[in-house]
Design a protein around this motif. Structure first.
Motif, PDB file in Angstrom:
ATOM      1  N   GLN A  26       0.820  -1.201   0.000  1.00 17.61           N
ATOM      2  CA  GLN A  26       0.000   0.000   0.000  1.00 17.61           C
ATOM      3  C   GLN A  26       0.859   1.257   0.000  1.00 17.61           C
ATOM      4  O   GLN A  26       0.564   2.225  -0.723  1.00 17.61           O
ATOM      5  N   GLN A  27       1.939   1.259   0.778  1.00 23.78           N
ATOM      6  CA  GLN A  27       2.839   2.426   0.810  1.00 23.78           C
ATOM      7  C   GLN A  27       3.521   2.623  -0.540  1.00 23.78           C
ATOM      8  O   GLN A  27       3.728   3.752  -0.986  1.00 23.78           O
ATOM      9  N   LEU A  28       3.861   1.530  -1.203  1.00 21.45           N
ATOM     10  CA  LEU A  28       4.478   1.636  -2.532  1.00 21.45           C
ATOM     11  C   LEU A  28       3.509   2.273  -3.525  1.00 21.45           C
ATOM     12  O   LEU A  28       3.893   3.148  -4.316  1.00 21.45           O
ATOM     13  N   LEU A  29       2.232   1.868  -3.486  1.00 21.86           N
ATOM     14  CA  LEU A  29       1.234   2.427  -4.402  1.00 21.86           C
ATOM     15  C   LEU A  29       0.997   3.905  -4.117  1.00 21.86           C
ATOM     16  O   LEU A  29       0.807   4.697  -5.056  1.00 21.86           O
ATOM     17  N   ILE A  30       1.008   4.299  -2.858  1.00 23.28           N
ATOM     18  CA  ILE A  30       0.807   5.712  -2.514  1.00 23.28           C
ATOM     19  C   ILE A  30       1.955   6.556  -3.060  1.00 23.28           C
ATOM     20  O   ILE A  30       1.750   7.626  -3.649  1.00 23.28           O
ATOM     21  N   GLY A  31       3.183   6.082  -2.864  1.00 22.21           N
ATOM     22  CA  GLY A  31       4.334   6.827  -3.380  1.00 22.21           C
ATOM     23  C   GLY A  31       4.319   6.930  -4.895  1.00 22.21           C
ATOM     24  O   GLY A  31       4.612   7.992  -5.462  1.00 22.21           O
ATOM     25  N   ILE A  32       3.958   5.838  -5.571  1.00 28.50           N
ATOM     26  CA  ILE A  32       3.882   5.859  -7.039  1.00 28.50           C
ATOM     27  C   ILE A  32       2.793   6.818  -7.502  1.00 28.50           C
ATOM     28  O   ILE A  32       2.966   7.551  -8.490  1.00 28.50           O
ATOM     29  N   ALA A  33       1.664   6.854  -6.798  1.00 30.51           N
ATOM     30  CA  ALA A  33       0.564   7.741  -7.187  1.00 30.51           C
ATOM     31  C   ALA A  33       0.981   9.204  -7.095  1.00 30.51           C
ATOM     32  O   ALA A  33       0.678  10.012  -7.981  1.00 30.51           O
ATOM     33  N   ALA A  77      14.153  25.324 -11.073  1.00 31.65           N
ATOM     34  CA  ALA A  77      14.295  26.751 -10.763  1.00 31.65           C
ATOM     35  C   ALA A  77      13.293  27.207  -9.715  1.00 31.65           C
ATOM     36  O   ALA A  77      13.606  28.088  -8.899  1.00 31.65           O
ATOM     37  N   ILE A  78      12.087  26.635  -9.723  1.00 29.10           N
ATOM     38  CA  ILE A  78      11.071  27.029  -8.744  1.00 29.10           C
ATOM     39  C   ILE A  78      11.088  26.109  -7.529  1.00 29.10           C
ATOM     40  O   ILE A  78      10.146  26.138  -6.725  1.00 29.10           O
ATOM     41  N   ASN A  79      12.158  25.308  -7.407  1.00 30.00           N
ATOM     42  CA  ASN A  79      12.285  24.354  -6.294  1.00 30.00           C
ATOM     43  C   ASN A  79      11.126  23.355  -6.275  1.00 30.00           C
ATOM     44  O   ASN A  79      10.626  22.977  -5.208  1.00 30.00           O
ATOM     45  N   GLY A  80      10.729  22.934  -7.478  1.00 33.44           N
ATOM     46  CA  GLY A  80       9.652  21.966  -7.556  1.00 33.44           C
ATOM     47  C   GLY A  80      10.010  20.640  -6.919  1.00 33.44           C
ATOM     48  O   GLY A  80       9.139  19.954  -6.376  1.00 33.44           O
ATOM     49  N   HIS A  81      11.299  20.272  -6.965  1.00 31.95           N
ATOM     50  CA  HIS A  81      11.711  19.006  -6.345  1.00 31.95           C
ATOM     51  C   HIS A  81      11.532  19.061  -4.829  1.00 31.95           C
ATOM     52  O   HIS A  81      11.144  18.073  -4.208  1.00 31.95           O
ATOM     53  N   LEU A  82      11.801  20.238  -4.239  1.00 27.89           N
ATOM     54  CA  LEU A  82      11.602  20.386  -2.795  1.00 27.89           C
ATOM     55  C   LEU A  82      10.110  20.443  -2.447  1.00 27.89           C
ATOM     56  O   LEU A  82       9.689  19.897  -1.420  1.00 27.89           O
ATOM     57  N   LEU A  83       9.330  21.104  -3.301  1.00 25.72           N
ATOM     58  CA  LEU A  83       7.886  21.152  -3.068  1.00 25.72           C
ATOM     59  C   LEU A  83       7.273  19.764  -3.172  1.00 25.72           C
ATOM     60  O   LEU A  83       6.363  19.414  -2.404  1.00 25.72           O
ATOM     61  N   LEU A  84       7.775  18.966  -4.111  1.00 28.58           N
ATOM     62  CA  LEU A  84       7.270  17.598  -4.254  1.00 28.58           C
ATOM     63  C   LEU A  84       7.617  16.759  -3.024  1.00 28.58           C
ATOM     64  O   LEU A  84       6.788  15.979  -2.542  1.00 28.58           O
ATOM     65  N   LEU A  85       8.827  16.930  -2.510  1.00 31.67           N
ATOM     66  CA  LEU A  85       9.191  16.230  -1.280  1.00 31.67           C
ATOM     67  C   LEU A  85       8.354  16.720  -0.102  1.00 31.67           C
ATOM     68  O   LEU A  85       8.018  15.937   0.802  1.00 31.67           O
ATOM     69  N   GLY A  86       7.997  18.011  -0.123  1.00 31.40           N
ATOM     70  CA  GLY A  86       7.115  18.527   0.923  1.00 31.40           C
ATOM     71  C   GLY A  86       5.741  17.892   0.871  1.00 31.40           C
ATOM     72  O   GLY A  86       5.147  17.576   1.916  1.00 31.40           O
ATOM     73  N   VAL A  87       5.220  17.679  -0.338  1.00 32.90           N
ATOM     74  CA  VAL A  87       3.940  16.978  -0.491  1.00 32.90           C
ATOM     75  C   VAL A  87       4.053  15.551   0.038  1.00 32.90           C
ATOM     76  O   VAL A  87       3.135  15.039   0.695  1.00 32.90           O
ATOM     77  N   LEU A  88       5.181  14.907  -0.242  1.00 34.58           N
ATOM     78  CA  LEU A  88       5.394  13.542   0.252  1.00 34.58           C
ATOM     79  C   LEU A  88       5.420  13.502   1.775  1.00 34.58           C
ATOM     80  O   LEU A  88       4.800  12.626   2.397  1.00 34.58           O
ATOM     81  N   ALA A  98       0.037  20.549 -10.814  1.00 30.25           N
ATOM     82  CA  ALA A  98       0.307  19.137 -10.551  1.00 30.25           C
ATOM     83  C   ALA A  98       0.564  18.897  -9.063  1.00 30.25           C
ATOM     84  O   ALA A  98       0.126  17.878  -8.512  1.00 30.25           O
ATOM     85  N   LEU A  99       1.243  19.821  -8.405  1.00 32.25           N
ATOM     86  CA  LEU A  99       1.485  19.684  -6.969  1.00 32.25           C
ATOM     87  C   LEU A  99       0.169  19.738  -6.190  1.00 32.25           C
ATOM     88  O   LEU A  99      -0.035  18.971  -5.238  1.00 32.25           O
ATOM     89  N   LYS A 100      -0.725  20.649  -6.598  1.00 38.88           N
ATOM     90  CA  LYS A 100      -2.034  20.714  -5.942  1.00 38.88           C
ATOM     91  C   LYS A 100      -2.825  19.430  -6.180  1.00 38.88           C
ATOM     92  O   LYS A 100      -3.511  18.938  -5.280  1.00 38.88           O
ATOM     93  N   THR A 101      -2.707  18.882  -7.387  1.00 36.42           N
ATOM     94  CA  THR A 101      -3.399  17.626  -7.686  1.00 36.42           C
ATOM     95  C   THR A 101      -2.832  16.483  -6.856  1.00 36.42           C
ATOM     96  O   THR A 101      -3.578  15.598  -6.411  1.00 36.42           O
TER      97      THR A 101
END
Length: 261
Positions: free
Chosen positions: A77-84, A140-151, A248-251
């Motif tokens: 289940q955790q694997l599917l959540i991360g992939i999603a 440039a917009i630190n999207g990688h950090l924002l994505l990790l923040g969502v995680l 995409a981050l909001k989604t």
């Protein structure tokens, strides 16, 4: 002498392995993190580093054995959540690549393709160029950090538990797939309109002067006009890519909320 009981060892393992599985699921499919040029050692090392930071702040975990059927269910289940979560951002980049494919075919650069190791197939040059531009905007917009923040926030929104995730989250993820075609067409629409007017002008010219060889002059004119228009429109693509990444981050946040049982 220090003694460690089986219960203590199981608690330490589940508090590390379960969040690590969700993190690795995201790293496996997310843009930049999941690129094939990034070695597996770097991906696993980043996942372990993040798991060590996140695990002390996790909500209480289910008291089940890691090797039991219930523990394996939670692991999957955790694997599917991360992939999603990572797949949402992958869809956004797929929309950018679709725009590059459409633009390349309209200009006449459909023959200019090469093997892309990321997709393991032939990719148009313009699609690859758009993907690199979107990746630069993402960094440039630190999207990688924002994505990790969502995680990280997902462990609070969707804590690790024995309850199965809701199917509504996967339906929302599937619905977001329509972004690929919709956004791809929106990004390519200005250039498509200008090239349509160029082709209409060439058609009128051919009717008025039939002795002209349209196949000899049509391709260089279409290619030249397309490259000029692309050069003019290029500064306007970056804000569109930025808006697409934020959407995409909001989604991704909405998907984690919808997955909550």
């Amino acid at each position: 002498m220090i003694s460690i009981t089986d219960a203590q060892l199981n608690t330490w393992l589940i508090s590390f392995i379960w969040p690590l599985t969700r993190i690795l699921g995201l790293i496996m499919v997310a843009p930049v993190f999941g690129h094939r040029s990034v070695s597996a050692t770097v991906k696993i090392g980043l996942g372990v580093f993040l798991a060590l930071i996140i695990s002390p702040a996790l909500p209480p975990l289910p008291d089940v054995g890691l090797g039991s059927w219930q523990g394996l269910f939670i692991l999957l289940q955790q694997l599917l959540i991360g992939i999603a979560i990572g797949f949402v951002m992958r869809v956004a980049f797929a929309a950018v690549e679709a725009a590059g494919e459409i633009v390349g075919l309209q200009i006449g650069l459909g023959f200019a393709s090469f093997f892309d190791p990321q997709s393991a197939g032939q990719t148009l040059v313009l699609a690859r160029f758009f993907n690199l531009l979107a990746m630069l905007v993402f960094l440039a917009i630190n999207g990688h950090l924002l994505l990790l923040g969502v995680l990280v926030d997902s462990f609070q929104t969707l804590p690790i538990s024995l309850q199965p995730v809701a199917a509504a989250g996967f339906f929302k993820l599937a619905g977001y797939g329509s972004t690929v075609l919709a956004v791809g067409l929106q990004l390519a629409l200005p250039l498509i309109a200008i090239l349509l007017m160029t082709n209409l002008a060439l058609g009128i010219l051919t009717r008025s002067a039939p002795q002209l060889n349209i196949f000899a002059i049509g391709f260089p004119i279409t290619l030249g006009v397309g490259l000029i228009v692309l050069d003019i429109l290029l500064p306007y693509f970056a804000p569109q890519f930025e808006a697409l990444i934020h959407n995409a981050l909001k989604t991704a946040v909405a998907v984690t909320v919808a997955l909550r049982p």
